[in-house]
Design a protein around this motif. Structure first.
Motif, short mmCIF file in Angstrom:
data_model
loop_
_atom_site.label_atom_id
_atom_site.label_comp_id
_atom_site.label_asym_id
_atom_site.label_seq_id
_atom_site.Cartn_x
_atom_site.Cartn_y
_atom_site.Cartn_z
N UNK A 7 0.95 -1.25 0.07
CA UNK A 7 0.03 -0.18 -0.03
C UNK A 7 0.81 1.31 -0.22
N UNK A 8 2.11 1.25 0.64
CA UNK A 8 2.86 2.45 0.64
C UNK A 8 3.79 2.72 -0.38
N UNK A 9 3.72 2.02 -1.66
CA UNK A 9 4.47 2.14 -2.77
C UNK A 9 4.09 3.49 -3.29
N UNK A 10 2.92 3.99 -3.74
CA UNK A 10 2.64 5.15 -4.12
C UNK A 10 3.01 6.28 -3.24
N UNK A 40 -7.60 16.74 6.55
CA UNK A 40 -8.39 16.08 5.74
C UNK A 40 -8.13 14.61 6.02
N UNK A 41 -6.85 14.13 6.31
CA UNK A 41 -6.28 12.90 6.71
C UNK A 41 -7.23 12.38 7.92
N UNK A 42 -7.23 13.45 8.86
CA UNK A 42 -7.98 12.84 10.34
C UNK A 42 -9.25 12.41 9.91
N UNK A 43 -10.14 13.32 9.23
CA UNK A 43 -11.29 13.25 9.01
C UNK A 43 -11.52 11.81 8.01
N UNK A 44 -10.91 11.97 6.94
CA UNK A 44 -11.17 10.85 5.98
C UNK A 44 -10.79 9.32 6.59
N UNK A 45 -9.73 9.10 7.29
CA UNK A 45 -9.39 7.98 8.09
C UNK A 45 -10.51 7.57 9.11
N UNK A 46 -10.93 8.61 9.82
CA UNK A 46 -12.11 8.17 10.65
C UNK A 46 -13.27 7.67 9.96
N UNK A 85 -5.77 3.77 2.36
CA UNK A 85 -6.23 4.66 1.31
C UNK A 85 -6.18 6.00 1.61
N UNK A 86 -6.66 6.46 2.83
CA UNK A 86 -6.50 7.71 3.10
C UNK A 86 -5.03 8.29 3.21
N UNK A 97 -2.83 7.30 1.09
CA UNK A 97 -2.21 7.34 -0.24
C UNK A 97 -2.93 8.62 -0.89
N UNK A 98 -4.31 8.94 -0.50
CA UNK A 98 -4.72 10.19 -0.92
C UNK A 98 -4.22 11.35 -0.43
N UNK A 99 -3.88 11.42 0.74
CA UNK A 99 -3.39 13.05 1.14
C UNK A 99 -2.10 13.17 0.75
N UNK A 100 -1.15 11.88 0.54
CA UNK A 100 0.35 11.99 0.15
C UNK A 100 0.56 12.92 -1.24
N UNK A 101 -0.63 13.00 -2.06
CA UNK A 101 -0.37 13.58 -3.40
C UNK A 101 -1.16 15.13 -3.17
#
Length: 468
Positions: A159-162, A196-202, A217-218, A220-224
């Motif tokens: 999961x961490x590759x991207x 956004x990461x805190x909200x999305x992960x929750x 998933x969260x 990966x989204x927030x890293x970009x």
């Protein structure tokens, strides 16, 4: 005229000069602080926000289960640090090039250097980093981790590759913007990312019940998100002097960029990998999961302080490289002093906080009483690391700004791996101090390295350095 009156008259001019000198020093200090904080504060906040993404992920993962918590910790402390060290270290080579070019007013070169760094780091990612994440399970088993934790870590590492690939762009763009003191955009995007990461992960974990997949998933989204935002800022007028579009010149003169990037990568890798060695020895402990969890909490706090330190590292690098680019050795020396003292004062607050709250901190990450006891036992060692980390990264930032990466890499090899690690192994196996023994030896290596760098900075002829 009696002797006392004459003495008073003689003293008055000197006293006036002393007052003027003191006032002048305060003016210089204020002027330097106004240059320092626009770089240091956004850099600190940005790195704390980035680290906060992982902390939030670990908190959610820790409440999913101890095995999941330990697996994510292994991926972050070993595999991600391995990648982080290479890519961020290589990006610090760009920091040297951009900082000195900006100071010399060669603005058009910053965009070219940025594109060259993308090419060089993308090649390193594909050839060196990608295979490590694909075959993480056998690698972790080989270094002594349990099969259950290693297999779980393999799932997370895929999961961490991207996320790791995003570092190729994230750190290079940050170095490019920091050299121009255009840090506000980085700070705002980092803050948005963290929220956004805190909200999305929750939502994904607590409401949708996706567990590990939800956390990743969260992430990966927030890293970009910050990368897309920063590229829009650069491409659409945020850096008109330094970004003139993509150029074929980026494919020329790659070798000097490669050499400096490699030296920078090795320098930072040797520092970041050093603390990861502690995790490697946890596989041999009686209760590996509890030990990994407690040590990971220590390393998380250490990592939080390192994010502050990396902010001051960036400030030291930018200020030194800018002043050297301008040919102002005196200003470069004064900037070093101001950054060093400021870093020590700011990070003393975190050091005191750990001492005061060391019995309660672990419950943020895990509800396990065993983990809390183990963390409390290890936290004393942590405080020694925090003290050194307020000094050592700033000195590394000075090295980056002056272009000393190769020299510092050799210093790190000797102090960390020829002195600190052997001493730790001696305390681990001969003195039977277990994990504490390894940590004590490693602290000794960091202390020696810090003293060597202090001596090196003190003895440097900065007037000659300007012409280097």
């Amino acid at each position: 005229m009696d002797s006392s009156t004459a003495k008073e008259k003689l003293l008055l001019p000197d006293s006036g000069k002393e007052g003027e000198e003191e006032e002048q020093i305060w003016k210089r200090l204020w002027a330097e602080s106004k240059k320092l904080w626009p770089v240091a504060l956004p850099a600190c906040l940005t790195r704390i926000s980035m680290f906060g993404v992982f902390i939030i992920s670990q908190v959610f993962m820790g409440h999913i289960g101890n095995t999941e918590f330990a697996a994510l910790s292994l991926v972050f402390q070993i595999l991600t640090r391995f990648s982080f060290g290479i890519l961020m270290g290589m990006s610090s080579g760009l920091e040297t090039l951009c900082g000195q070019a900006y100071g010399a007013k060669q603005y058009q070169m910053l965009g070219i250097y940025l594109q060259r760094s993308w090419l060089v780091e993308s090649g390193f990612f594909l050839l060196l980093i990608l295979p490590v994440f694909i075959f993480s399970a056998p690698i972790l088993k080989l270094i002594g981790q349990t099969e259950e934790i290693s297999e779980m870590a393999n799932i997370i590492s895929l999961w961490y590759i991207p996320i790791i690939f995003s570092y190729v762009f994230l750190y290079t763009i940050q170095m490019y913007l920091q050299a121009q003191s255009k840090n506000i955009i980085i700070t705002w995007l980092s803050a948005i990312t963290l929220i956004f990461h805190a909200f999305c992960t929750w939502i994904l974990v607590e409401k949708m019940g996706l567990g590990i997949a939800g956390v990743m998933i969260s992430m990966n989204i927030v890293s970009w998100i910050p990368i897309v935002g920063q590229l829009i800022f650069i491409f659409y007028g945020g850096c008109p002097e330094t970004w003139t579009g993509f150029s074929m010149h980026a494919f020329s003169d790659l070798w000097p960029v490669f050499k400096l990037s490699l030296s920078s990568g090795v320098m930072l890798c040797l520092e970041l990998w050093y603390s990861s060695i502690l995790i490697l020895f946890t596989g041999n402990t009686k209760n590996a999961e509890v030990t990994i969890d407690a040590l990971s909490i220590c390393l998380n706090i250490n990592g939080l302080e390192m994010m502050l330190s990396f902010g001051f590292l960036a400030a030291a690098s930018v200020r030194v490289s800018n002043e050297l680019g301008r040919g102002n050795a005196k200003a470069a020396k004064f900037a070093i002093k101001v950054v060093l003292v400021t870093s020590m004062l700011v990070e003393a607050v975190l050091w005191v906080s750990v001492l005061v709250f060391r019995y309660k901190v672990s419950y943020i990450f895990s509800s396990s009483v065993e983990v809390a006891k183990e963390f409390s036992d290890l936290s004393i060692m942590l405080t020694f690391i925090l003290i050194l980390n307020s000094i050592q990264p700033v000195l590394s930032g000075v090295a980056v700004g002056a272009g000393w990466q190769t020299k510092v890499a050799y210093i790190n090899i000797i102090c960390y791996y020829c002195i600190g690690l052997p001493l730790g192994l001696l305390l681990y196996y001969v003195a039977n101090l277990n994990l504490k023994g390894i940590w004590m030896g490693m602290i000794g290596g960091i202390l020696i390295q810090t003293l060597v760098l202090l001596y090196y900075v003190y003895k440097t002829d900065w007037d000659n350095q300007v012409n280097y």
